[in-house]
Design a protein around this motif. Sequence first.
Motif, PDB file in Angstrom:
ATOM      1  N   SER A  24       0.831  -1.209   0.000  1.00  0.00           N
ATOM      2  CA  SER A  24       0.000   0.000   0.000  1.00  0.00           C
ATOM      3  C   SER A  24       0.863   1.256   0.000  1.00  0.00           C
ATOM      4  N   GLU A  46      -4.077  -7.099  13.091  1.00  0.00           N
ATOM      5  CA  GLU A  46      -3.924  -6.771  11.671  1.00  0.00           C
ATOM      6  C   GLU A  46      -3.852  -8.082  10.888  1.00  0.00           C
ATOM      7  N   SER A  73       0.166 -14.843   6.038  1.00  0.00           N
ATOM      8  CA  SER A  73       0.314 -16.253   5.659  1.00  0.00           C
ATOM      9  C   SER A  73       1.560 -16.522   4.809  1.00  0.00           C
ATOM     10  N   PRO A 117      -7.384 -10.125   0.778  1.00  0.00           N
ATOM     11  CA  PRO A 117      -8.036  -9.919  -0.532  1.00  0.00           C
ATOM     12  C   PRO A 117      -9.324 -10.737  -0.636  1.00  0.00           C
ATOM     13  N   PHE A 148      -9.861  -3.809  -3.143  1.00  0.00           N
ATOM     14  CA  PHE A 148      -9.709  -3.213  -4.466  1.00  0.00           C
ATOM     15  C   PHE A 148     -11.014  -3.307  -5.271  1.00  0.00           C
TER      16      PHE A 148
HETATM   17  C1  LIG Z   1      -3.377  -6.951  -0.539  1.00  0.00           C
HETATM   18  S1  LIG Z   1      -2.045  -7.608   0.444  1.00  0.00           S
HETATM   19  C2  LIG Z   1      -1.967  -6.328   1.714  1.00  0.00           C
HETATM   20  C3  LIG Z   1      -0.616  -6.242   2.359  1.00  0.00           C
HETATM   21  C4  LIG Z   1      -0.414  -5.055   3.300  1.00  0.00           C
HETATM   22  N1  LIG Z   1      -1.415  -5.006   4.342  1.00  0.00           N
HETATM   23  C5  LIG Z   1      -0.379  -3.729   2.560  1.00  0.00           C
HETATM   24  O1  LIG Z   1      -1.315  -2.928   2.755  1.00  0.00           O
HETATM   25  O2  LIG Z   1       0.583  -3.488   1.800  1.00  0.00           O
HETATM   26  C6  LIG Z   1      -2.833  -9.001   1.250  1.00  0.00           C
HETATM   27  C7  LIG Z   1      -1.964  -9.804   2.197  1.00  0.00           C
HETATM   28  O3  LIG Z   1      -2.789 -10.789   2.850  1.00  0.00           O
HETATM   29  C8  LIG Z   1      -2.028 -11.992   3.011  1.00  0.00           C
HETATM   30  N2  LIG Z   1      -2.988 -13.095   3.222  1.00  0.00           N
HETATM   31  C9  LIG Z   1      -3.822 -13.673   2.312  1.00  0.00           C
HETATM   32  N3  LIG Z   1      -4.562 -14.640   2.887  1.00  0.00           N
HETATM   33  C10 LIG Z   1      -4.211 -14.662   4.212  1.00  0.00           C
HETATM   34  C11 LIG Z   1      -4.637 -15.423   5.342  1.00  0.00           C
HETATM   35  N4  LIG Z   1      -5.576 -16.382   5.234  1.00  0.00           N
HETATM   36  N5  LIG Z   1      -4.069 -15.182   6.553  1.00  0.00           N
HETATM   37  C12 LIG Z   1      -3.104 -14.211   6.683  1.00  0.00           C
HETATM   38  N6  LIG Z   1      -2.659 -13.471   5.650  1.00  0.00           N
HETATM   39  C13 LIG Z   1      -3.202 -13.676   4.430  1.00  0.00           C
HETATM   40  C14 LIG Z   1      -1.207 -12.065   1.734  1.00  0.00           C
HETATM   41  O4  LIG Z   1      -0.080 -12.898   1.848  1.00  0.00           O
HETATM   42  C15 LIG Z   1      -0.840 -10.584   1.526  1.00  0.00           C
HETATM   43  O5  LIG Z   1       0.376 -10.265   2.159  1.00  0.00           O
END
Ligand SMILES: C[S@@+](CC[C@H](N)C(=O)[O-])C[C@H]1O[C@@H](n2cnc3c(N)ncnc32)[C@H](O)[C@@H]1O
Length: 184
Positions: A24, A46, A73, A117, A148
Motif C-alpha cells: 500500500s 492486523e 500467511s 483480498p 480493491f
Molecule cells: C493486498 S495484500 C496487503 C498487504 C499489506 N497489508 C499492505 O497494505 O501493503 C494481502 C496480504 O494478505 C495476506 N494473506 C492472504 N490470505 C491470508 C490469510 N488467510 N491469513 C493471513 N494473511 C493472508 C497475503 O499474503 C498478503 O500479504
Amino acid sequence: MQQTWVFLKSFLSSPKAVGSVVPSSRYLVNVIVSGIDWSTLGSVAELGAGTGVVTAAIERQRSRESEFLVFESDRSMRAALEKRYDSAAVHDNAYDLRKVVESRGLSGLDCIVSGLPFVNFSQADRKFLLKEFHDLLNPGGIFVALQFSRNIRPDLKALYDEVDMTHVWANVPPAFVYHCRRGS
Ligand SMILES: C[S@@+](CC[C@H](N)C(=O)[O-])C[C@H]1O[C@@H](n2cnc3c(N)ncnc32)[C@H](O)[C@@H]1O
C-alpha cells in the motif's frame, strides 16, 4: 525498494492470496489509520500484513500497553515481520483469529485492520470471515478493510451500524477503505 521487491516476488508465486502487486502507498496507509483514536484501544489485530507498511503505522500510534496481533500467511513476509516487530505477536493464518484471541485470554478485540483480498476468497469463506471478525469485536469496536473492489460493501452494511467507504486513487491499483463500527 526491497519491500516492494519482496512483495512482488510473493505476488508472482501466489497472486490470489497476495491480491496486489506492490505494498500500500503512504496515502492509502494514512487513510487506513486515520479517524481512529489509537491511544484508547486495548487490543488490535492486523490481518494480511504483507511487508508491514500498515503494521508500521499502527505500531507508531497504538498505546504501548495494547495487545497487537499480526497475521500474515506468506512465510518470507511473516519472517520479516517477526524480526521487525518483536512487541507484536505474529501468526500465520487469519482464519485462526478466534483461536488466538481465546488463547491469549482476550474477551474480544477493539480493532481489526484487514488487508485480506476477500475478492479472491470463495463467497462462503468471505461471508464466514466477515461475520467472524464482526463477532470478535468488542462493543463499539472498529473493523477497517482495505479492498480493491466494492464487493464486500453489502455484507458490511448488513453487519455494522456504521460503514464509511473512502476511495483512494493514489495507490496501485486504486483502493477502497472501509471503516466500520460495531454497535455498543
Ligand atoms: C493486498 S495484500 C496487503 C498487504 C499489506 N497489508 C499492505 O497494505 O501493503 C494481502 C496480504 O494478505 C495476506 N494473506 C492472504 N490470505 C491470508 C490469510 N488467510 N491469513 C493471513 N494473511 C493472508 C497475503 O499474503 C498478503 O500479504
